[in-house]
Design a protein around this motif. Structure first.
Motif, PDB file in Angstrom:
ATOM      1  N   TYR A  66       6.318 -21.096 -22.292  1.00  0.00           N
ATOM      2  CA  TYR A  66       7.066 -19.840 -22.128  1.00  0.00           C
ATOM      3  C   TYR A  66       7.012 -18.994 -23.391  1.00  0.00           C
ATOM      4  O   TYR A  66       6.873 -19.497 -24.507  1.00  0.00           O
ATOM      5  N   ILE A  67       7.098 -17.685 -23.174  1.00  0.00           N
ATOM      6  CA  ILE A  67       7.048 -16.707 -24.258  1.00  0.00           C
ATOM      7  C   ILE A  67       8.174 -15.699 -24.047  1.00  0.00           C
ATOM      8  O   ILE A  67       8.264 -15.092 -22.976  1.00  0.00           O
ATOM      9  N   PRO A  68       9.052 -15.507 -25.022  1.00  0.00           N
ATOM     10  CA  PRO A  68      10.075 -14.450 -24.875  1.00  0.00           C
ATOM     11  C   PRO A  68       9.425 -13.075 -24.943  1.00  0.00           C
ATOM     12  O   PRO A  68       8.636 -12.799 -25.856  1.00  0.00           O
ATOM     13  N   VAL A  69       9.713 -12.226 -23.964  1.00  0.00           N
ATOM     14  CA  VAL A  69       9.076 -10.912 -23.926  1.00  0.00           C
ATOM     15  C   VAL A  69      10.067  -9.749 -23.916  1.00  0.00           C
ATOM     16  O   VAL A  69       9.694  -8.610 -24.190  1.00  0.00           O
ATOM     17  N   ASP A  70      11.351 -10.029 -23.623  1.00  0.00           N
ATOM     18  CA  ASP A  70      12.307  -8.914 -23.546  1.00  0.00           C
ATOM     19  C   ASP A  70      13.726  -9.461 -23.445  1.00  0.00           C
ATOM     20  O   ASP A  70      13.942 -10.644 -23.182  1.00  0.00           O
ATOM     21  N   ARG A  71      14.672  -8.571 -23.677  1.00  0.00           N
ATOM     22  CA  ARG A  71      16.087  -8.863 -23.425  1.00  0.00           C
ATOM     23  C   ARG A  71      16.656  -7.775 -22.524  1.00  0.00           C
ATOM     24  O   ARG A  71      16.216  -6.639 -22.574  1.00  0.00           O
ATOM     25  N   SER A  72      17.599  -8.151 -21.704  1.00  0.00           N
ATOM     26  CA  SER A  72      18.230  -7.180 -20.825  1.00  0.00           C
ATOM     27  C   SER A  72      19.735  -7.419 -20.828  1.00  0.00           C
ATOM     28  O   SER A  72      20.202  -8.491 -21.233  1.00  0.00           O
TER      29      SER A  72
END
Length: 307
Positions: free
Chosen positions: A160-166
């Motif tokens: 897994y790769i972190p790509v964004d926050r919401s």
């Protein structure tokens, strides 16, 4: 009729002379002339008016030339497609995308993918809650972009790769918020309908319960977040949506955030790109993964520079 003859025809028309066509195709002039004669023999008529310095197409020649351009274009497309498959590139790649993920995260990757692999068909599967995880686990999707919890991704065997926050906000139409009176806790909202996006997966494990839904809560279900937003805007209920999806509605006052003094409803979610750790990815899926990885590293560098 040979494709080579059609290529000669195209070169002669574009250059205007046999000599220039021969130079363009790196052929001898007799070879060019012979190819034209063979083509004219097959059509049974002259394709060029040879009375001037430049060769001019006859009416029949013009029709043959225009049709040959379509044939050559399709032949080029076929050649590119064959090379695509010779390299082992996938015919189709499926990416599961959770409805809560901001599409701006995915768009640059898709633009790059389309430019680099134009012959690979891309299927974007819209999913809700456990749907994206299930699609990757079952091999229905090569990878996914969705909110998740790191511990869960680790336990399920994902890369897994972190790509964004919401940021998820509980909202409702101003008319419904006015009708609420002054709710202090989540329990005060039980009498109103909560609009809930139905899970597109089998809802096993962590998802085997309705997250954020209290017992006794009146509820309506929808299959996608855009329908959910529409129902919320008309005052039919309240519910939680990602901030990027309702930014305009909040700014225009079409929706308002529900604020309870004794309950914290809103929360952050982290969005990841993920795939099965032990799966063998094709070159296109690997390229997409590497693109997400590079984007993630760039995002981390910007965040460190800004902190």
């Amino acid at each position: 009729m040979k494709l080579d003859h059609l290529k000669v025809l195209r070169a002669v028309v574009e250059t205007g002379t046999v000599k220039l066509a021969a130079e363009t195709l790196n052929r001898t002039q007799p070879a060019i002339s012979q190819a034209l004669k063979a083509l004219e023999f097959q059509t049974g008529t002259e394709l060029f008016d040879r009375s001037g310095y430049r060769l001019e197409l006859t009416p029949v020649g013009r029709r043959v030339y225009l049709q040959s351009l379509r044939v050559l274009s399709e032949a080029d497309d076929l050649a590119h497609l064959i090379k695509h498959f010779e390299k082992g590139q996938e015919e189709t790649i499926t990416i599961a995308v959770d409805a809560a993920a901001n599409p701006d995260v995915l768009t640059p990757v898709l633009l790059d993918l389309q430019s680099r692999f134009p012959d690979t068909r891309v299927i974007l599967r819209a999913e809700v809650l456990s749907g994206a995880i299930e699609a990757v686990q079952t091999g229905t999707a090569a990878l996914a972009v969705a909110p998740a919890i790191q511990v869960m991704l680790e336990e399920e065997g994902f890369d897994y790769i972190p790509v964004d926050r919401s940021f998820m906000r509980n909202v409702a139409a101003p008319s419904l918020i006015g009708a609420m009176g002054a709710p202090a806790t989540l329990a005060d909202l039980r009498g109103l309908h909560q609009i809930i996006a139905r899970d597109s997966g089998q809802a096993t494990g962590l998802f085997d319960r309705e997250l954020g839904v209290q017992k006794g809560q009146r509820r309506w279900y929808v299959s996608d977040l855009h329908m959910k937003k529409q129902l919320l805007a008309t005052g039919l209920g309240w519910g939680r949506l990602p901030e990027h999806l309702i930014a305009d509605e909040l700014a225009k006052g079409i929706l308002q955030e529900i604020k309870l003094p004794n309950t914290h409803l809103s929360f952050d979610i982290e969005v990841f790109a993920f795939r099965m750790r032990k799966s063998s990815s094709g070159p296109v899926a690997s390229y997409v993964w590497n693109t997400f990885e590079a984007a993630s590293m760039s995002l981390e560098a910007r965040e460190r520079a800004g902190s």
